[in-house]
Write an enzyme that holds these catalytic residues in place. Structure first.
Site: not given
Ligand code: PXP
Length: 403
Positions: A171, A174, A207, A209, A213, A234, A265, A315, A355
């Site tokens: 992922n 970040h 993801h 969102r 963000r 995601e 999440t 998941e 996660h």
């Protein structure tokens, strides 16, 4: 390959776990004393099945299952109609053709899952291949049906495993978080995705969102063009993002709960409470050929509901296991994930997990046999600040390989 699963369906059937079918056939072959034999299972739609049914049985319309013993054995087929499996000269048993459309209809009528119905049809087809035939006489029918019952009972009480290690999906949210801190162009998550793939990652996760963000629309569009492995989007189950997913067609989507104020999440999606909305989105994705995963807590009720609404994957949330404060608590959380993975896999769902996984917690989760993919972000991106992204991905892959 002792078992060859061939899908002749026009679209990949989003609800079929081919690996589970393969493992089931392998188990059934062992049960009938044919562990060394090979068999092909061909998944068809009603149209193709109708053609076979007409050609080989002169019957109109589709049927659920047809068995074709291998050419060499079919010459002796009369001899095989005996109460016990006979020794075949060849280890090639033949082909089992199953109409998935008919199986699906029958599953609904019988109020059982598609995979349960497929298992019944596999057993029926396999017994035909080794010489059982219910059409010969009432006595033969009784013998065959009692064999069917016995095999069904044994497969239900046997744990089916997948044998491969889970794959690593990174992922890259970040990387975008750092970019957004200055509002500029760098670092670019699209470039990061390429580095992850070159380092061995088998999938890229982002993801998108609602509040944008970190990942931006531009990232998702570019990633769709550049990702060479698998792009997993995601997303929350909201109209705007659903429309974007349908437009860019990622390789799969993962539906997650999303709250504006959360840092990440927080928990799994409550599938039970959101059943109606989920069903609607999954239908749309299904029609567009996009498999859907639902991010859930390792909980039996949520697994059953995910299967009910038509998800292809779940998941499993590994957060509580990763955040556990002591060994005893971690063990307890681990067992929940392990049991949930088995339950979901055996129900015909494909299983991912993620996660909070880091360089200490990943190996144990990677050892759970039913998990197909691990989605890992924060730990790898954080480590990349010290050792570089390529090295950070490779070290995480090592954690999986050690399982
Ligand atoms: N899986 C899901 C559904 C997530 O929401 C996240 C976080 O974006 C992850 C996996 C990855 O979690 P982490 O960044 O803690 O590795």
């Amino acid at each position: 390959m002792p078992v060859n699963i061939v899908s002749q369906l026009y679209k990949i059937h989003p609800k079929i776990n081919e690996e589970l079918l393969e493992q089931k056939v392998l188990f059934l072959l062992r049960q009938i004393g044919k562990a060394e034999a090979t068999v092909s299972v061909v998944l068809l739609d009603d149209l193709a099945m109708t053609a076979y049914n007409q050609q080989y049985r002169s019957k109109a319309g589709p049927t659920n299952v047809l068995s074709f013993p291998s050419a060499e054995d079919s010459e002796n087929i009369e001899e095989f109609i005996v109460p016990v499996p006979v020794e075949l000269s060849s280890q090639e048993l033949g082909d089992i053709l199953i109409s998935v459309e008919t199986a699906q209809r029958e599953a609904l009528e019988k109020k059982i899952s598609l995979h349960q119905r497929l298992t019944e049809l596999l057993i029926h087809g396999l017994l035909h291949l080794i010489g059982y035939d219910h059409e010969i006489s009432n006595e033969q029918a009784e013998i065959m049906f009692s064999q069917e019952k016995e095999l069904f009972h044994s497969i239900q009480h046997h744990h089916i495993w997948r044998k491969k290690m889970p794959q690593l999906a990174i992922n890259v949210d970040h990387i975008a978080t750092i970019r957004q801190a200055r509002g500029g162009a760098e670092p670019d998550p699209v470039l990061a995705a390429g580095i992850c793939e070159l380092a061995g990652a088998k999938g890229i996760v982002v993801h998108l969102r609602e509040d944008r963000r970190h990942i931006q629309d531009r990232d998702v569009h570019l990633l769709r063009q550049t990702v060479k492995t698998r792009l997993n989007l995601e997303m929350a189950n909201v109209k705007e993002i659903v429309a974007i997913a349908l437009e860019i067609k990622p390789d799969m989507i993962t539906l997650v709960p999303e709250k504006r104020k959360e840092l990440t999440t927080e928990g799994g999606l409550d599938v039970v409470a959101n059943e109606k909305k989920l069903r609607k989105t999954i239908k749309k994705m299904s029609e567009a050929g996009i498999p859907v995963s639902i991010f859930i807590d390792p909980d039996a009720e949520q697994i059953e509901a995910s299967q009910d609404v038509g998800a292809t994957y779940v998941e499993l949330h590994t957060g509580r296991y990763c955040d556990a404060e002591n060994e005893k608590e971690q063990d307890k959380e681990f067992r929940l994930i392990e049991q949930a993975a088995e339950l979901a896999f055996e129900a015909g769902l494909r299983v991912n997990a993620g996660h909070g996984l880091d360089y200490r917690t990943t190996t144990r989760i990677a050892g759970i046999a039913c998990i197909e993919e691990l989605s890992i972000g924060h730990a790898v991106i954080a480590r990349s600040a010290f050792v570089g992204l390529d090295q950070a991905v490779r070290e995480m892959q090592d954690c999986i390989d050690r399982a």
